[in-house]
Design a protein around this motif. Structure first.
Motif, PDB file in Angstrom:
ATOM      1  N   THR A 140       0.869  -1.175   0.000  1.00 20.66           N
ATOM      2  CA  THR A 140       0.000   0.000   0.000  1.00 20.66           C
ATOM      3  C   THR A 140       0.910   1.230   0.000  1.00 20.66           C
ATOM      4  OG1 THR A 140      -0.076   0.249   2.405  1.00 20.66           O
ATOM      5  CG2 THR A 140      -1.667  -1.274   1.399  1.00 20.66           C
ATOM      6  N   PRO A 141       0.415   2.344  -0.504  1.00 20.35           N
ATOM      7  CA  PRO A 141       1.289   3.541  -0.554  1.00 20.35           C
ATOM      8  C   PRO A 141       1.464   4.214   0.802  1.00 20.35           C
ATOM      9  CG  PRO A 141      -0.867   4.030  -1.465  1.00 20.35           C
ATOM     10  CD  PRO A 141      -0.871   2.564  -1.165  1.00 20.35           C
ATOM     11  N   ARG A 142       0.799   3.702   1.829  1.00 18.54           N
ATOM     12  CA  ARG A 142       0.801   4.392   3.130  1.00 18.54           C
ATOM     13  C   ARG A 142       2.220   4.628   3.666  1.00 18.54           C
ATOM     14  NH1 ARG A 142      -2.079   0.949   5.577  1.00 18.54           N
ATOM     15  NH2 ARG A 142      -4.072   1.899   5.064  1.00 18.54           N
ATOM     16  N   VAL A 143       2.993   3.562   3.820  1.00 25.73           N
ATOM     17  CA  VAL A 143       4.324   3.686   4.422  1.00 25.73           C
ATOM     18  C   VAL A 143       5.270   4.523   3.551  1.00 25.73           C
ATOM     19  CG1 VAL A 143       6.400   2.400   5.089  1.00 25.73           C
ATOM     20  CG2 VAL A 143       4.145   1.613   5.838  1.00 25.73           C
ATOM     21  N   PRO A 144       5.405   4.231   2.237  1.00 27.84           N
ATOM     22  CA  PRO A 144       6.327   5.059   1.437  1.00 27.84           C
ATOM     23  C   PRO A 144       5.980   6.543   1.432  1.00 27.84           C
ATOM     24  CG  PRO A 144       5.720   3.072   0.237  1.00 27.84           C
ATOM     25  CD  PRO A 144       4.850   3.112   1.447  1.00 27.84           C
ATOM     26  N   ILE A 145       4.683   6.873   1.283  1.00 26.72           N
ATOM     27  CA  ILE A 145       4.304   8.290   1.194  1.00 26.72           C
ATOM     28  C   ILE A 145       4.569   9.014   2.512  1.00 26.72           C
ATOM     29  CG2 ILE A 145       2.318   9.831   1.019  1.00 26.72           C
ATOM     30  CD1 ILE A 145       1.230   8.057  -1.191  1.00 26.72           C
ATOM     31  N   ILE A 146       4.167   8.395   3.622  1.00 29.97           N
ATOM     32  CA  ILE A 146       4.373   9.060   4.918  1.00 29.97           C
ATOM     33  C   ILE A 146       5.862   9.182   5.233  1.00 29.97           C
ATOM     34  CG2 ILE A 146       3.997   8.827   7.417  1.00 29.97           C
ATOM     35  CD1 ILE A 146       1.312   7.542   6.763  1.00 29.97           C
ATOM     36  N   TYR A 147       6.617   8.115   4.934  1.00 33.68           N
ATOM     37  CA  TYR A 147       8.060   8.136   5.192  1.00 33.68           C
ATOM     38  C   TYR A 147       8.724   9.266   4.394  1.00 33.68           C
ATOM     39  CZ  TYR A 147      12.768   6.014   5.744  1.00 33.68           C
ATOM     40  OH  TYR A 147      14.083   5.750   6.041  1.00 33.68           O
ATOM     41  N   ILE A 148       8.483   9.304   3.086  1.00 34.16           N
ATOM     42  CA  ILE A 148       9.131  10.308   2.232  1.00 34.16           C
ATOM     43  C   ILE A 148       8.638  11.715   2.586  1.00 34.16           C
ATOM     44  CG2 ILE A 148       9.353  11.106  -0.156  1.00 34.16           C
ATOM     45  CD1 ILE A 148       9.117   8.100  -0.980  1.00 34.16           C
ATOM     46  N   ALA A 149       7.335  11.857   2.850  1.00 30.87           N
ATOM     47  CA  ALA A 149       6.791  13.178   3.192  1.00 30.87           C
ATOM     48  C   ALA A 149       7.374  13.686   4.511  1.00 30.87           C
ATOM     49  CB  ALA A 149       5.263  13.096   3.293  1.00 30.87           C
ATOM     50  N   THR A 150       7.574  12.788   5.465  1.00 27.77           N
ATOM     51  CA  THR A 150       8.157  13.211   6.745  1.00 27.77           C
ATOM     52  C   THR A 150       9.573  13.737   6.549  1.00 27.77           C
ATOM     53  OG1 THR A 150       6.854  11.532   7.907  1.00 27.77           O
ATOM     54  CG2 THR A 150       8.742  12.437   9.080  1.00 27.77           C
ATOM     55  N   VAL A 151      10.365  13.022   5.744  1.00 31.76           N
ATOM     56  CA  VAL A 151      11.729  13.493   5.465  1.00 31.76           C
ATOM     57  C   VAL A 151      11.682  14.835   4.728  1.00 31.76           C
ATOM     58  CG1 VAL A 151      13.853  12.995   4.169  1.00 31.76           C
ATOM     59  CG2 VAL A 151      12.711  11.167   5.442  1.00 31.76           C
ATOM     60  N   ALA A 152      10.749  14.975   3.778  1.00 29.60           N
ATOM     61  CA  ALA A 152      10.654  16.229   3.019  1.00 29.60           C
ATOM     62  C   ALA A 152      10.325  17.404   3.942  1.00 29.60           C
ATOM     63  CB  ALA A 152       9.590  16.081   1.924  1.00 29.60           C
ATOM     64  N   VAL A 153       9.343  17.229   4.798  1.00 27.45           N
ATOM     65  CA  VAL A 153       8.922  18.329   5.680  1.00 27.45           C
ATOM     66  C   VAL A 153      10.022  18.688   6.674  1.00 27.45           C
ATOM     67  CG1 VAL A 153       7.294  18.969   7.504  1.00 27.45           C
ATOM     68  CG2 VAL A 153       6.458  17.813   5.449  1.00 27.45           C
ATOM     69  N   LEU A 154      10.609  17.684   7.303  1.00 30.33           N
ATOM     70  CA  LEU A 154      11.621  17.954   8.327  1.00 30.33           C
ATOM     71  C   LEU A 154      12.891  18.563   7.733  1.00 30.33           C
ATOM     72  CD1 LEU A 154      11.309  14.869  10.722  1.00 30.33           C
ATOM     73  CD2 LEU A 154      10.530  17.217  11.082  1.00 30.33           C
ATOM     74  N   THR A 155      13.338  18.048   6.574  1.00 28.40           N
ATOM     75  CA  THR A 155      14.561  18.616   5.991  1.00 28.40           C
ATOM     76  C   THR A 155      14.304  20.024   5.438  1.00 28.40           C
ATOM     77  OG1 THR A 155      14.083  17.450   3.906  1.00 28.40           O
ATOM     78  CG2 THR A 155      15.626  16.405   5.428  1.00 28.40           C
ATOM     79  N   PHE A 156      13.045  20.301   5.057  1.00 27.29           N
ATOM     80  CA  PHE A 156      12.714  21.664   4.613  1.00 27.29           C
ATOM     81  C   PHE A 156      12.761  22.632   5.791  1.00 27.29           C
ATOM     82  CE2 PHE A 156       9.388  24.936   3.862  1.00 27.29           C
ATOM     83  CZ  PHE A 156      10.002  25.592   2.807  1.00 27.29           C
ATOM     84  N   ILE A 157      12.150  22.223   6.902  1.00 25.65           N
ATOM     85  CA  ILE A 157      12.104  23.112   8.079  1.00 25.65           C
ATOM     86  C   ILE A 157      13.483  23.229   8.732  1.00 25.65           C
ATOM     87  CG2 ILE A 157      11.140  23.388  10.395  1.00 25.65           C
ATOM     88  CD1 ILE A 157       8.601  21.982   9.355  1.00 25.65           C
TER      89      ILE A 157
END
Length: 312
Positions: free
Chosen positions: A205-222
């Protein structure tokens, strides 16, 4: 007697999936990135991939023979482990590095704990961590794409300031994989296409990949100073795509409940960001997933729904 009525307790789950079909789909999904790795890193990639896959299959067959168990190399699971391990090794590594890694992944991480479905860690990632701790020079000898095998730094090492004088690759080269790094983690776009295929086939399911990648994107942006360029390179460089799509979704070592999978993916993303931004290692995907693998029994315990009719 052939039409006996079989009575068993709930839950009753029926599905057409088989290990053979799931693992074959994973191999198909990894095929574009495999071909890209061979195209970019030439004979070095071929050597590593063949050594890892053959060693994984032979080790699994030998151990099952010795233990007098049915030999299950036809289910493709050993091929997937060998292929994923090869993806995490630079093309310049000597042939015995993937061989030792595959033997460790199959014999120690998988078969010692009971075989397929009983391992509490992802075998390929555990093998990569072992190889990196044991032979750090060979495991970090990255080369530029091409037949000349010129040494280079990875984009994450350049971002982390560990490669003075090196220039970041263009965004196009970063996404298609025309950069230095491990064999299979460079082409983000082909790994994503393979992941879409797995979602379409119902393997993940896309749940784990999307949340994992989105978390890295948000945190590295901030935490990276609100730089979009910095965030993009953190997302598409290194092992984030292969880790999030193909390793964090491993059935045996990830949570079974949707809520647990959300917690697992968030934890992987947070740990990856912390290691990359504040640790002494420019990558972080392998150790993040392995640490969260260890936490899976606890996550499952507190996120599993109460059994109907259960009395405390």
């Amino acid at each position: 007697m052939d039409n006996r009525l079989i009575v068993s307790s709930s839950p009753h789950i029926r599905a057409d999936e088989s290990v053979n079909r799931i693992m074959r789909d994973v191999v198909i999904a990894l095929l574009p990135a495999t071909l890209a790795g061979v195209y970019f890193f030439r004979i070095g990639a071929v050597k590593i991939i063949l050594a890892a896959v053959i060693a994984a299959v032979v080790t699994e067959a030998l151990i099952q023979k010795i233990c007098k168990k049915p030999v299950t190399i036809n289910d493709w699971s050993a091929v997937v482990t060998g292929l994923l391990l090869a993806f995490n090794i630079p093309a310049s590594a000597p042939w015995w590095i993937p061989v030792i890694g595959s033997v460790f992944a199959i014999a120690i991480v998988k078969q010692v704990f009971g075989g397929l479905g009983h391992n509490f860690m992802n075998p390929a990632l555990a093998a990569r961590a072992m190889l990196l701790a044991s032979w750090p020079v060979q495991m970090t000898a990255w080369v530029k794409p091409g037949a000349d095998a010129v040494s280079t730094a990875t984009p994450l090492a350049i971002l982390g300031g560990e490669a003075a004088g090196e220039q970041l690759p263009s965004l196009a080269d970063l996404i298609i994989g025309n950069i230095g790094g491990c064999i299979g983690e460079t082409s983000a776009i082909l790994l994503i296409i393979g992941g879409i295929y797995l979602v379409y086939r119902g393997v993940i399911t896309p749940r784990v990949p999307i949340i994992y990648i989105a978390t890295v994107a948000v945190l590295t942006f901030i935490l990276g100073g609100f730089s979009i360029q910095f965030m993009i390179y953190q997302v598409f460089a290194g092992g984030l795509m292969i880790g999030a799509i193909y390793m964090a979704t491993d059935y045996a070592s990830s949570p079974v409940t949707p809520k647990g999978q959300v917690i697992f993916a968030l934890g992987c993303g947070i740990l990856t960001s912390i290691i990359r931004l504040y640790g002494g290692y420019p990558e972080g995907v392998s150790y993040s997933i392995l640490l969260m693998n260890v936490a899976v029994p606890l996550i499952d315990k507190y996120t599993s729904p109460r059994v109907f009719g259960e009395v405390k």
